[in-house]
Design an enzyme around this catalytic site. Sequence first.
Site, PDB file in Angstrom:
ATOM      1  N   LYS A 184     -18.307 -18.680  25.736  1.00 52.42           N
ATOM      2  CA  LYS A 184     -17.900 -17.382  26.265  1.00 52.42           C
ATOM      3  C   LYS A 184     -16.863 -16.648  25.409  1.00 52.42           C
ATOM      4  CE  LYS A 184     -20.495 -16.695  29.602  1.00 52.42           C
ATOM      5  NZ  LYS A 184     -21.525 -16.928  28.587  1.00 52.42           N
TER       6      LYS A 184
ATOM      7  N   TYR B 180     -26.449 -30.453  25.303  1.00 52.50           N
ATOM      8  CA  TYR B 180     -25.196 -30.816  25.952  1.00 52.50           C
ATOM      9  C   TYR B 180     -25.426 -32.182  26.600  1.00 52.50           C
ATOM     10  CZ  TYR B 180     -23.573 -25.961  25.532  1.00 52.50           C
ATOM     11  OH  TYR B 180     -23.174 -24.733  25.069  1.00 52.50           O
TER      12      TYR B 180
ATOM     13  N   TYR C   1     -24.718 -18.214  31.266  1.00 52.10           N
ATOM     14  CA  TYR C   1     -24.740 -18.576  29.845  1.00 52.10           C
ATOM     15  C   TYR C   1     -25.233 -17.414  28.990  1.00 52.10           C
ATOM     16  CZ  TYR C   1     -24.986 -21.905  25.948  1.00 52.10           C
ATOM     17  OH  TYR C   1     -24.765 -22.582  24.762  1.00 52.10           O
TER      18      TYR C   1
ATOM     19  N   HIS D 257     -32.342 -18.448  20.728  1.00 55.27           N
ATOM     20  CA  HIS D 257     -32.499 -19.647  21.534  1.00 55.27           C
ATOM     21  C   HIS D 257     -32.888 -19.248  22.953  1.00 55.27           C
ATOM     22  CE1 HIS D 257     -29.979 -22.711  18.985  1.00 55.27           C
ATOM     23  NE2 HIS D 257     -30.869 -22.040  18.271  1.00 55.27           N
TER      24      HIS D 257
ATOM     25  N   PRO E 283     -14.773 -24.122  24.790  1.00 54.55           N
ATOM     26  CA  PRO E 283     -15.998 -23.659  24.137  1.00 54.55           C
ATOM     27  C   PRO E 283     -17.281 -24.092  24.841  1.00 54.55           C
ATOM     28  CG  PRO E 283     -15.089 -25.522  22.951  1.00 54.55           C
ATOM     29  CD  PRO E 283     -14.089 -25.168  24.009  1.00 54.55           C
TER      30      PRO E 283
END
Length: 396
Positions: free
Chosen positions: A298, A205, A386, A76, A294
């Site tokens: 991480k 998100y 991220y 991704h 979550p």
Amino acid sequence: MTETIRTQVGIIGAGPAGLLLSHLLDRAGISSVVIDKRSREEIEKTIRAGILEQGTVDVLVNTGVSDRVLRDGHKHDGIELRFQGEGHRIDFPSLVGRSVYLYPQHEVLIDLIASRLEAGADIRFETSNSELHGQLSDSPSISFTDSEGNDVVVECDFIGGTDGSQGIAKWSIPETDRRDFFRPYPFAWFGILADAPPSSEELIYSAGDKGFALVSQRSDTVQRMYFQCDPETNTDDWSEQQIWDELQARVPGHELKEGHIFQKDVLQFRSYVCETMQYGRMFLAGDAAHTVPPTGAKGMNLAVADVLVLADAMAAYYDNGSTEKLDNYAPTALKRIWRGQQFSYWMTSMLHATPDEHPFDQQRRYGELETVTSSKAGQTYLAEAYTGWPFDVSYN
């Protein structure tokens, strides 16, 4: 009769942290025994999240665990932050030159177990009555009952406490000696696994007036999705159509692809750090030492970072007798852990509404999301955190 096994490092917990620690120690010529109360089948079939940082993927591939992540995992190059009906893509490669991989944790465990057993590792599944002894002495040990009912004692130089947040390693440290930090959250995630095609090529998100939702994936045919809910939510109270309607309402402007929901669960949210990561000759790593919401992806990545530092420190001890790196294990690991906690808390706070959220706070969160998505500096920070920061030690 009690069987006594002598090894250099006794490891309790055959999760990602424990198995990777055993693997890295073996590469350094250090012996270990791994025990776990679960069966191999249970470990390999428990489906959990799996966003791997670029560095985590590099560790798995470059240390010879497996390159299956490159074949079966999904690379991704970004995520979408969606709010007020519009999507905003964060492009990782253009911002920081890194990506992440969607590769569920149970697949990592399948790779690790196969790699360790092929190397002749001693892994004891389905153990019971496990106890830790002599952590403050020069000769700690682990006692347990094996799958056939035999009593076993593992005598070792060090103990790796990698048995998760509910394991015995952390709780074997007296409360007076343990430095804990805990932060609960007033919401949870209602999670589903569904037989359906992907609704998006990358994670979405979504923060909306009705609350947060995450559109994720597991494979080309199985999808994982979540929506924010009350921690006391009973999944049996929700029909499949109600769930899909709720998810769709949380992701306005993006059409979800529906399918049969075959698993429903409620994922509780908490942030926790046990700063006492060393207790004598026992060292905590992974979920035994810390858990994160979550939202920032991480959890398993922090476990890998812990283990790299710990394996390097143990290798230095056996190489030259120095305890300097072992003594610095906790301070070194905690720097990254608290960075991971901060990022996870920030993402969670920015995307979720609290039950008593004031209208001002809701609009402020939208303003924060607008600031992040409209600023290259804001996007770069998110992308850097991220996809993962550089590791503190080399593993080659």
